[in-house]
Design an enzyme around this catalytic site. Structure first.
Site, PDB file in Angstrom:
ATOM      1  N   HIS A 177      60.705  17.685  95.960  1.00  7.81           N
ATOM      2  CA  HIS A 177      61.325  17.592  94.635  1.00  7.81           C
ATOM      3  C   HIS A 177      60.737  18.672  93.755  1.00  7.81           C
ATOM      4  CE1 HIS A 177      62.766  16.262  90.799  1.00  7.81           C
ATOM      5  NE2 HIS A 177      61.537  15.993  90.359  1.00  7.81           N
ATOM      6  N   HIS A 227      61.482  21.121  89.865  1.00  8.26           N
ATOM      7  CA  HIS A 227      62.221  21.267  88.624  1.00  8.26           C
ATOM      8  C   HIS A 227      62.759  22.703  88.548  1.00  8.26           C
ATOM      9  CE1 HIS A 227      59.694  17.847  86.569  1.00  8.26           C
ATOM     10  NE2 HIS A 227      60.228  17.481  87.717  1.00  8.26           N
ATOM     11  N   TYR A 252      76.492  30.056 103.450  1.00  5.33           N
ATOM     12  CA  TYR A 252      75.162  29.517 103.751  1.00  5.33           C
ATOM     13  C   TYR A 252      74.838  28.290 102.909  1.00  5.33           C
ATOM     14  CZ  TYR A 252      73.836  32.827 107.251  1.00  5.33           C
ATOM     15  OH  TYR A 252      73.772  33.522 108.435  1.00  5.33           O
TER      16      TYR A 252
END
Length: 221
Positions: free
Chosen positions: A96, A98, A121
């Site tokens: 994860h 930002h 892609y």
């Protein structure tokens, strides 16, 4: 991979993402699923300066057994693993971040998905990226929402490798930290392309072009 290798890979990938600007400060987290539990980066840790010995070690029931305090996103990660493994049993790593361009694109996005199929892609390496409306960081309801999306797309023959949390950032997963990082990179670069060409409104790939990617490369779009 062995636990020692997993610890080293989490730190290597974290440092690489930090040095290239995919993460900043203490934003973001990485986890790896072990045979008997999980490793996850500590809460408020900077991914550029991780210590393999201090990664949080959690057992299969979510109880921490060693390391610094686990990231508050552990509950979300465990829900993702549980749902994703039904369609990709080899799922081993979640990242994860930002990431700037993905978050920027999400700010003005009102679609069900973050991005259309702009490049081959993106279609092959990332696939569909559902966009979840904003909720506060760590909101426990997000885990159920993400799991439901994984199940919905999976049963539709389009297994997910990423979801986007509006205003927060993407969660991506794959069978290793290196593969998950590559998925994140492709997603972030496609978001960057979308922002750079926003005024020109580029057309997405056609259905026949996508079908060719399915036939030739096994794309799961």
């Amino acid at each position: 991979m062995t636990e020692t290798h997993a610890r080293d890979e989490i730190c290597r990938v974290g440092r690489s993402l930090f040095e290239r600007g995919y993460v900043h400060a203490s934003a973001g987290n990485i986890s790896v699923r072990l045979d008997d539990g999980f490793l996850i980066t500590p809460t408020d840790a900077c991914l550029g300066f991780l210590d393999p010995a201090q990664l949080a070690r959690v057992d299969a029931h979510g109880r921490q057994t060693s390391g610094e305090r686990a990231s508050k996103t552990l509950a979300l990660h465990t829900r993702i693993y549980a749902a994703a493994m039904a369609f990709d049993p080899g799922t081993r790593c979640i990242i994860h971040t930002h990431s700037t361009h993905s978050v920027a694109l999400s700010l003005g996005c009102h679609s069900a998905e973050l991005l259309p199929p702009l490049t081959p892609y993106f279609v092959m390496k990332v696939g569909h990226v559902p966009l979840l409306p904003y909720t506060r960081p760590g909101d426990p309801a997000v885990g159920a929402q993400v799991a439901a999306l994984i199940e919905h797309y999976g049963h539709d023959g389009k297994p997910l490798r990423a979801v986007m949390l509006q205003r927060l950032g993407p969660n991506v997963w794959h069978d290793s930290p290196a593969a998950a990082m590559a998925t994140l990179e492709e997603l972030e670069e496609t978001a960057r392309l979308a922002l750079l060409t926003r005024g020109d409104a580029p057309a997405p790939l056609t259905e026949s072009q996508i079908d060719e990617l399915r036939r030739v490369f096994g794309a799961r779009w």
